[in-house]
Design a protein around this motif. Structure first.
Motif, short mmCIF file in Angstrom:
data_model
loop_
_atom_site.label_atom_id
_atom_site.label_comp_id
_atom_site.label_asym_id
_atom_site.label_seq_id
_atom_site.Cartn_x
_atom_site.Cartn_y
_atom_site.Cartn_z
N SER A 138 0.28 2.59 -14.87
CA SER A 138 1.40 2.34 -14.25
C SER A 138 2.71 2.36 -15.51
O SER A 138 3.43 3.15 -15.52
CB SER A 138 1.52 0.81 -13.64
OG SER A 138 2.95 0.79 -13.53
N TYR A 154 0.62 -1.00 0.05
CA TYR A 154 0.00 0.03 -0.06
C TYR A 154 1.01 1.34 0.03
O TYR A 154 1.94 1.17 0.42
CB TYR A 154 -0.80 -0.14 1.03
CG TYR A 154 -1.90 -0.99 1.13
CD1 TYR A 154 -2.97 -1.07 0.52
CD2 TYR A 154 -1.53 -2.45 1.74
CE1 TYR A 154 -4.02 -1.98 0.47
CE2 TYR A 154 -2.54 -3.33 1.55
CZ TYR A 154 -3.75 -2.93 0.82
OH TYR A 154 -4.75 -4.14 0.91
N GLU A 155 0.39 2.24 -0.32
CA GLU A 155 1.15 3.63 -0.49
C GLU A 155 1.69 4.04 0.84
O GLU A 155 0.99 3.80 1.85
CB GLU A 155 -0.06 4.89 -0.77
CG GLU A 155 0.58 5.90 -1.17
CD GLU A 155 -0.33 7.13 -1.31
OE1 GLU A 155 -1.30 6.83 -1.87
OE2 GLU A 155 -0.09 8.69 -1.07
N VAL A 184 4.24 -0.19 -9.05
CA VAL A 184 4.00 0.88 -7.98
C VAL A 184 4.61 2.27 -8.38
O VAL A 184 5.84 2.14 -8.99
CB VAL A 184 4.23 0.67 -6.60
CG1 VAL A 184 3.59 -0.17 -5.83
CG2 VAL A 184 5.85 0.33 -6.46
N ARG A 187 -9.37 -0.42 -3.32
CA ARG A 187 -9.41 -0.39 -1.91
C ARG A 187 -10.78 -0.81 -1.43
O ARG A 187 -11.21 -1.37 -0.49
CB ARG A 187 -8.95 0.66 -1.24
CG ARG A 187 -7.16 0.50 -1.22
CD ARG A 187 -6.88 1.69 -0.24
NE ARG A 187 -5.22 2.03 -0.69
CZ ARG A 187 -4.80 2.93 0.03
NH1 ARG A 187 -5.42 3.77 1.18
NH2 ARG A 187 -3.52 3.35 -0.09
N ARG A 206 11.97 11.94 -6.27
CA ARG A 206 11.04 11.71 -7.01
C ARG A 206 10.43 12.70 -8.00
O ARG A 206 10.59 13.85 -7.50
CB ARG A 206 9.72 11.31 -6.05
CG ARG A 206 8.38 11.07 -6.91
CD ARG A 206 7.25 10.55 -5.94
NE ARG A 206 6.06 10.78 -6.29
CZ ARG A 206 5.55 9.68 -6.91
NH1 ARG A 206 6.10 8.60 -7.22
NH2 ARG A 206 4.15 9.99 -7.23
N MET A 231 4.48 5.38 -3.54
CA MET A 231 3.67 6.49 -3.47
C MET A 231 2.33 5.97 -4.20
O MET A 231 1.36 7.02 -4.44
CB MET A 231 4.35 7.52 -4.53
CG MET A 231 5.70 7.92 -3.84
SD MET A 231 5.69 8.62 -2.32
CE MET A 231 5.32 10.18 -2.74
N SER A 232 2.02 4.68 -4.45
CA SER A 232 0.69 4.41 -4.76
C SER A 232 0.49 2.92 -4.29
O SER A 232 1.39 2.24 -3.69
CB SER A 232 0.55 4.21 -6.31
OG SER A 232 1.29 3.22 -6.76
N ASP A 233 -0.59 2.31 -4.26
CA ASP A 233 -0.52 0.97 -4.16
C ASP A 233 -0.10 0.12 -5.28
O ASP A 233 -0.05 0.67 -6.61
CB ASP A 233 -2.10 0.22 -4.01
CG ASP A 233 -2.95 1.37 -2.72
OD1 ASP A 233 -2.18 1.79 -1.85
OD2 ASP A 233 -3.97 1.19 -2.36
N GLY A 234 0.41 -1.11 -5.17
CA GLY A 234 0.73 -1.90 -6.27
C GLY A 234 1.72 -2.94 -5.85
O GLY A 234 1.94 -3.40 -4.84
N ASP A 261 -6.68 3.33 -7.43
CA ASP A 261 -6.26 2.75 -6.16
C ASP A 261 -7.34 2.67 -5.21
O ASP A 261 -7.57 1.87 -4.46
CB ASP A 261 -5.18 3.58 -5.63
CG ASP A 261 -3.86 2.95 -6.02
OD1 ASP A 261 -3.79 1.95 -7.18
OD2 ASP A 261 -2.65 3.57 -6.13
N ARG A 317 -4.53 7.43 -11.37
CA ARG A 317 -3.78 6.49 -10.58
C ARG A 317 -4.48 6.24 -9.05
O ARG A 317 -5.00 5.01 -8.73
CB ARG A 317 -2.43 6.44 -10.47
CG ARG A 317 -1.52 5.33 -9.76
CD ARG A 317 -1.43 4.12 -10.53
NE ARG A 317 -1.20 3.02 -9.52
CZ ARG A 317 0.13 2.30 -9.57
NH1 ARG A 317 0.99 2.67 -10.38
NH2 ARG A 317 0.16 1.21 -8.86
N ARG A 370 -5.11 -0.03 -13.69
CA ARG A 370 -3.99 0.07 -12.89
C ARG A 370 -2.50 -0.02 -13.66
O ARG A 370 -1.64 0.73 -13.95
CB ARG A 370 -4.04 -0.65 -11.60
CG ARG A 370 -2.91 -0.14 -10.73
CD ARG A 370 -2.93 -0.98 -9.48
NE ARG A 370 -2.24 -2.19 -9.71
CZ ARG A 370 -2.34 -3.33 -9.05
NH1 ARG A 370 -3.26 -3.33 -7.75
NH2 ARG A 370 -1.67 -4.58 -9.17
N ARG A 411 10.09 4.34 -1.60
CA ARG A 411 8.73 4.12 -0.77
C ARG A 411 7.59 4.40 -1.73
O ARG A 411 7.69 4.74 -2.67
CB ARG A 411 8.67 5.72 0.04
CG ARG A 411 7.37 5.84 1.04
CD ARG A 411 7.38 7.15 1.63
NE ARG A 411 8.15 7.00 2.88
CZ ARG A 411 9.20 7.79 3.15
NH1 ARG A 411 9.80 8.42 2.32
NH2 ARG A 411 9.76 7.54 4.37
#
Lengths: 338, 503
Positions: B192, A67-68, A84, B171, B147, A107-110, B167, B163, B188, A105
């Motif tokens: 990505s 998860y994020e 992710v 969830r 980033r 930064m999204s779910d995946g 997500d 995105r 997704r 880290r």
């Protein structure tokens, strides 16, 4: 429900008896349950020497869902294998066949794929780094077989996954699982600690504590056995991997083994057959680990990747019966996360 | 030139190991330490001056350097990424490393500005590069992470917003199967891939902009490495003692080292409770000779000179009270090496092969230092002596190299331009020595050897050229408690060689 068992521990290693024992499912469930409790744990793994070919040829698909906000320490080449969105939080300077271990880290779910450092000492450093970056709990995707690497030494607790893929013979799977559990839950040594190893050169494999409490370094198991047979001893610490030949040599010490402590670095260093282990225990020796690690739970998976499934309830009951009541046994249902 | 084993034997590798640069940049320079060539005299002088300046500042206020050392310790070696940025887009991990490096320049510059000495150093200029950092951190957040931010492109911002929506939708699905699940996962995956593509494009743009600063950054990295190594040398000098050697412009000037020590041997002696006797040597072009007792430290003197000359030419402080020398184009050291078995040659054969190499090197290139320890010891005394005498005369006649030769042989010193002797047992009181040796008798010849070493004076002194090597061998044998039954035979047969005539 796994969450309840790991709750007291800040670092947990997952270990599989074999491939397809359900280790990844366990890890995914742990992450999911932590998320449900408002936690984003950090993840890494101990190197994948045994699986290297798979990873290099790219046949492994990323199968861990995060998860994020999750911190993931993995080899640089695997960063883009998952899906992710990420930021780079730190680099470790630890090399792997797939590049340096990098901490990112999510930064999204995946999905991510993890390959951490291959040395225990590096894993310890990395774990500290993950805590420093804000992780409250670290999961370590462990080696496939308990024989591969010293897992317990770096985690407070471990979860062992066993399943029908281990053997066609359910009784063998149950017996070997019970033995693995016994080794992973060895009591801590009363005579030795980490320092006992540090103050002796690495070449000294056998460190004996004689009846007066004096330390004696010995080169071979044969010498150790002879010394115990003639003069007795309080304890013997064996550095590194302990094989059947070491135990078989020690049997020569005969009845003076009774009441002695035989210490190993941790349970995963015992690469001995159950029969030899039990023979030593029957001789009256107590086998101990330098540091006690907790066995948080054992998971069972009746489905075999090779088609020879066990009866779900029979397998669960047999493992339950073979283990001490204090060790939780959980049936892991295989299901896909993504 | 000295090979790897010789560098280790004379203690050069030991000194390199003792150096502790703070950063991998300085460490890289440390590993490459080598003597400066003949054309680099000015550079060498500036390097040595830097070490001297830092040493003076360190001696006054050691703790003022801690912030600088801390800042240096944080740095990683990013030279490969900087180089790569000219030809290819950097990866996210490379950009992370470069960004972190650029951020660390601020504390480094601040630490340097607190130290007035830094401005006085030659060829070293430390600065921060905010323009380059702005490229990697366009929002100016100066976070410790890397980033590509949403503000880099509208496309990136939109993809990430989508995105996030997917997500959250995933969830929100109930556990187990839900009909929308597969569709969302497919979405997704697609997002990505789009994000990855856009990031790749943006990294290429970012790298290109950054590469405009690459030359300046490389210059800076060179400066940092030189500063780090010079600081490490100055710290070593503070810890182990030493002096900044003077590099003389006159290429025929004398080589002088006053009260040299060899830190490796000093440490080894220290473990045995003994101390290193400093040695002083002055050499002019031509050949000088050291003679003296066995066990008297002739070889140690030669190795100590080799070490310190090499250190001076490599821009290090020397382990001596003072030193002055011209630029040298090479240092050669020849000594019996029991492990050296070149193509099955005997030790004498091996020695001569190497000596031949030295002669041809010396005739090709002037201004070399040639150190021959116990030259030709492996053959018979009459021919051996002839070889050594020839070597002395050869180097004296040519006067192109500085040669120092140690020998046992008679009638060599008289040919040399200078003759040094080791003190040996000269000043030892025979009665006292005898008593001490008797006392140590129980521990056998090893104990006697230790005791003998305590009476040995390892100092060098300038002797008359007519003076032959002292006759200490039998004295030493007796002191080492060689059985008297044997020693009687020796005396019977005659230490008659003493009457031998001049060849």
């Amino acid at each position: 429900m796994l969450y309840e068992f790991i709750k007291p521990y800040s670092s947990i290693a997952t270990i599989g008896m074999c491939k397809n024992a359900g280790k990844t499912t366990v890890l995914n469930r742990l992450i999911g349950e932590c998320f449900a409790h408002g936690e984003t744990p950090a993840l890494t793994s101990i190197g994948r020497d045994g699986e290297r070919s798979d990873v290099v040829t790219g046949t492994d698909k990323p199968e861990i869902f995060v998860y994020e906000g999750t911190l993931v320490a993995t080899a640089e080449a695997l960063l883009t294998v998952g899906d992710v969105s990420r930021e780079i939080a730190d680099t470790s300077g630890m090399p792997t066949p797939m590049g340096e271990v990098v901490i990112m880290r999510a930064m999204s779910d995946g999905l991510v794929q993890i390959a951490g450092p291959s040395m225990t000492a590096q894993l310890r450093v990395l774990k500290r780094r993950l805590f420093a970056l804000g992780a409250k709990r670290v999961f370590i995707d462990g080696a496939l077989s308990r024989k591969s690497l010293a897992m317990p030494a770096v985690s407070d607790a471990c979860i062992l996954s066993s399943g029908a893929s281990y053997s066609r013979d359910m009784n063998k799977t149950v017996a070997d699982t019970a033995f693995a559990c016994e080794l992973m839950s060895l009591e801590g040594s009363a005579l030795f600690d980490e320092k006992s190893l540090e103050c002796a050169p690495a070449s000294e494999k056998f460190i004996l504590l004689d009846r007066d409490g004096e330390r004696v370094s010995l080169d071979s198991a044969k010498d150790a056995a002879e010394r115990i047979r003639t003069q007795g001893a309080k304890g013997l610490l064996v550095r590194g991997g302990v094989t059947d030949s070491v135990f078989e040599a020690l049997f020569a010490a005969g009845r003076l083994l009774s009441g002695m402590e035989i210490a190993v670095e941790d349970g995963s260093r015992l690469l001995v057959r159950a029969a030899n282990y039990q023979k030593l225990v029957r001789a009256g020796a107590a086998v101990r680990a330098l540091e006690k690690t907790a066995l948080a739970a054992v998971t069972v998976n009746p489905f075999s990747a090779y088609g020879e499934h066990y009866d779900k309830n029979a397998f669960f009951d047999a493992v339950r019966a073979a283990l001490p009541a204090a060790v939780p046994v959980v049936n892991v249902k295989e299901y896909e996360y993504a | 030139m000295l090979d790897k084993k010789q560098l280790s034997d004379i203690g050069f590798s030991y000194v390199l190991e003792k150096l502790e640069p703070c950063s991998p940049l300085g460490d890289e320079l440390r590993r490459k330490a080598a003597p400066r060539g003949a054309g680099e005299a000015a550079l060498l002088v500036r390097e040595l001056e830097n070490v001297g300046l830092l040493f003076d500042a360190l001696s006054l206020e050691r703790e003022r350097f801690y912030p600088l050392e801390r800042a240096l310790m944080q740095l990683k070696d990013i030279r490969r990424s900087v180089e790569l940025s000219r030809t290819a887009a950097l990866s996210e991990v490379e950009l992370f490393e470069v960004k972190r490096f650029l951020m660390l320049l601020d504390p480094l510059e601040a630490a340097c500005s607190e130290l007035p000495v830094i401005k006085k150093l030659h060829d070293i200029s430390i600065f921060s590069m905010p323009e380059a950092l702005d490229i990697l951190d366009p929002d100016g957040m100066r976070a410790q992470t890397f980033r590509l931010s949403d503000s880099c492109s509208e496309e990136l911002r939109l993809i990430r917003r989508e995105r996030k929506r997917v997500d959250l939708a995933l969830r929100a699905l109930p556990e187990g199967g839900a009909p929308e699940r597969d569709g969302l996962i497919a979405e997704r995956t697609l997002l990505s891939a789009r994000e990855e593509n856009e990031e790749t494009r943006l990294r290429a743009v970012m790298t290109k902009a950054f590469s405009a600063h690459s030359a300046r950054l490389e210059e800076l990295i060179g400066s940092i490495a030189r500063l780090d190594l010079a600081l490490a040398k100055a710290k070593l000098m503070l810890a182990e003692g030493g002096a900044i050697p003077e590099i003389l412009p006159n290429r025929d000037a004398e080589i002088t080292f006053t009260d040299m020590v060899n830190p490796m041997l000093r440490a080894a002696l220290g473990l045995k409770g003994r101390s290193f006797t400093p040695v002083s040597v002055a050499l002019s072009k031509g050949a000088a000779v050291i003679t003296g007792a066995n066990m008297g430290g002739k070889s140690v003197a030669v190795k100590t000179l080799a070490l310190n000359a090499l250190l001076a030419l490599s821009g290090f402080p020397v382990f001596a009270q003072s030193a002055a020398l011209p630029m040298l184009s090479g240092i050669h050291l020849l000594y019996e090496d029991r492990e050296d078995s070149r193509g099955g040659l005997s030790s004498f054969g091996g020695e001569m092969v190497r000596f031949g190499e030295i002669l041809s090197s010396v005739s090709r290139t002037e201004n070399q230092l040639v150190l021959l320890d116990e030259f030709a010891r492996g053959t018979n005394p009459s021919e051996g002596s002839a070889l050594v005498r020839a070597a002395v005369r050869f180097f004296n006649a040519k006067r192109e190299a500085y040669a120092l030769i140690t020998t046992h042989f008679d009638f060599v010193a008289e040919l040399a331009s200078r003759h040094y002797q080791v003190m040996g047992l000269k000043n030892a009181d025979p009665a006292e020595l005898e008593a001490a040796l008797n006392a140590s008798g129980e521990s056998g010849s090893a104990g006697a050897g230790e005791m003998l070493a305590r009476f040995m004076d390892y100092g060098l002194f300038l002797a008359k050229s007519s003076e032959n090597p002292p006759r200490d061998a039998l004295k030493i044998c007796r002191a080492l408690r060689i059985p008297s039954e044997f020693m009687d035979y020796v005396e019977e047969n005659g230490s008659g060689c003493e009457q031998k005539s001049k060849p």
